[in-house]
Design a protein around this motif. Sequence first.
Motif, mmCIF file in Angstrom:
data_model
loop_
_atom_site.group_PDB
_atom_site.id
_atom_site.type_symbol
_atom_site.label_atom_id
_atom_site.label_comp_id
_atom_site.label_asym_id
_atom_site.label_seq_id
_atom_site.Cartn_x
_atom_site.Cartn_y
_atom_site.Cartn_z
ATOM 1 N N ILE A 70 0.849 -1.179 0.000
ATOM 2 C CA ILE A 70 0.000 0.000 0.000
ATOM 3 C C ILE A 70 0.891 1.239 0.000
ATOM 4 C CG2 ILE A 70 -1.784 1.294 1.218
ATOM 5 C CD1 ILE A 70 -2.720 -1.400 0.101
ATOM 6 N N GLY A 73 -2.150 5.386 -0.043
ATOM 7 C CA GLY A 73 -3.565 5.021 0.000
ATOM 8 C C GLY A 73 -4.051 4.188 -1.163
ATOM 9 N N GLU A 74 -3.134 3.670 -1.995
ATOM 10 C CA GLU A 74 -3.525 2.838 -3.126
ATOM 11 C C GLU A 74 -2.732 1.537 -3.149
ATOM 12 O OE1 GLU A 74 -3.388 4.700 -6.910
ATOM 13 O OE2 GLU A 74 -4.933 6.189 -6.435
ATOM 14 N N MET A 75 -3.363 0.486 -3.697
ATOM 15 C CA MET A 75 -2.697 -0.800 -3.802
ATOM 16 C C MET A 75 -1.690 -0.771 -4.957
ATOM 17 S SD MET A 75 -4.271 -4.546 -4.763
ATOM 18 C CE MET A 75 -5.452 -4.542 -3.417
ATOM 19 N N LEU A 118 -10.417 -6.665 -1.963
ATOM 20 C CA LEU A 118 -9.262 -5.774 -1.897
ATOM 21 C C LEU A 118 -9.292 -4.944 -3.171
ATOM 22 C CD1 LEU A 118 -6.406 -8.084 -0.536
ATOM 23 C CD2 LEU A 118 -7.798 -6.436 0.723
ATOM 24 N N ASN A 121 -8.468 1.315 -3.785
ATOM 25 C CA ASN A 121 -8.300 2.329 -2.739
ATOM 26 C C ASN A 121 -8.808 1.913 -1.367
ATOM 27 O OD1 ASN A 121 -7.316 4.391 -4.612
ATOM 28 N ND2 ASN A 121 -9.413 4.398 -5.406
ATOM 29 N N GLU A 122 -9.435 0.771 -1.279
ATOM 30 C CA GLU A 122 -10.019 0.376 -0.001
ATOM 31 C C GLU A 122 -10.272 -1.126 0.052
ATOM 32 O OE1 GLU A 122 -13.939 2.032 0.531
ATOM 33 O OE2 GLU A 122 -14.425 1.797 -1.585
ATOM 34 N N SER A 145 -10.624 2.330 4.327
ATOM 35 C CA SER A 145 -9.706 3.028 3.428
ATOM 36 C C SER A 145 -8.264 2.635 3.734
ATOM 37 C CB SER A 145 -9.878 4.539 3.581
ATOM 38 O OG SER A 145 -8.873 5.229 2.874
ATOM 39 N N TYR A 146 -7.439 2.524 2.687
ATOM 40 C CA TYR A 146 -6.029 2.205 2.893
ATOM 41 C C TYR A 146 -5.277 3.362 3.559
ATOM 42 C CZ TYR A 146 -6.836 -1.729 -0.294
ATOM 43 O OH TYR A 146 -7.298 -2.883 -0.875
ATOM 44 N N ASP A 147 -5.918 4.531 3.662
ATOM 45 C CA ASP A 147 -5.296 5.666 4.355
ATOM 46 C C ASP A 147 -5.322 5.477 5.863
ATOM 47 O OD1 ASP A 147 -4.586 7.185 2.108
ATOM 48 O OD2 ASP A 147 -6.633 7.975 1.919
ATOM 49 N N LEU A 151 -3.998 0.061 8.067
ATOM 50 C CA LEU A 151 -3.876 -0.574 6.759
ATOM 51 C C LEU A 151 -2.747 -0.008 5.904
ATOM 52 C CD1 LEU A 151 -7.625 -0.970 5.664
ATOM 53 C CD2 LEU A 151 -6.134 -2.645 6.756
ATOM 54 N N GLN A 152 -2.070 1.017 6.394
ATOM 55 C CA GLN A 152 -1.032 1.652 5.586
ATOM 56 C C GLN A 152 0.142 0.726 5.293
ATOM 57 O OE1 GLN A 152 0.005 5.286 7.620
ATOM 58 N NE2 GLN A 152 -1.848 6.364 6.976
#
Length: 265
Positions: A70, A73-75, A118, A121-122, A145-147, A151-152
Amino acid sequence: MTLLQLAKNSVLHFNKLKNAKKIGFGKIILYLLLLSLIAAIPITIQVGNVFSDIQSDGEQIAEQIPDFTIEDGEMQTQEQDGFIYQTDSIIFTFDPEGQRTPEDISSDMIGNFLSVGLLQNEAVLSVQSNEATEAVLGDNQFEFSYDEERLQNLSGEELRDELSQSNLPWWTPLIILVVAAYPSFINLIITFLITTIIGNLYSRIRRVKNRFLDNLKIMIASATLPVIIGAVINSFSARFDSTTFVAILAFFIFMRAIKNEEKME
């Protein structure tokens, strides 16, 4: 009369249940809480079985998850094509290109308990909505959210390790039981109030001196055996209508309990 004596009489000596009206209101509420825990056992078993299936299927899904990280905030991944992998209890979606939405993840869930996605963005978790899940989880769709800080640092390797090595804590069934006891408690209160209204009319017809509260206490005691039997049956057959069963059988036991009560002159 102690609660232990009340429990014994409610199973073996129905004619002694008329003495339940002498028990303090605080004790009868405690007794009702104990009945709620018994009534919550089927839900606890159902949810426990689901969690066990999810754990087993999670190990299968772990083998399918590719490497990813990540960033901002994006995969980020070398895998260009997403995929959907289905087990008996889970539908897993891997979509690094953002072609799917949370609503798509929910709509995938037909006959499965979980739909997990997955996305670009989330992360999305959608749970099958039924009595058991509503009692324990409340809502049926969650988006992360990956933010978010937790989850970061998520990665494919970390997720594979978590899914392949995860074990439910020994106290999980206890937590499920306690949470599930709340809707069971509310359901029993409503059932007993309605049944006691009918029982109060019956006692008036028989010219019994009991007040409504007296009859409510006797009704709660009379429901002990029905609640136990209903919980046993519900543990094997989730479609069994235990509420109606408890109400009808408790009323018949109530009739037996006040049979020899003192009559009004």
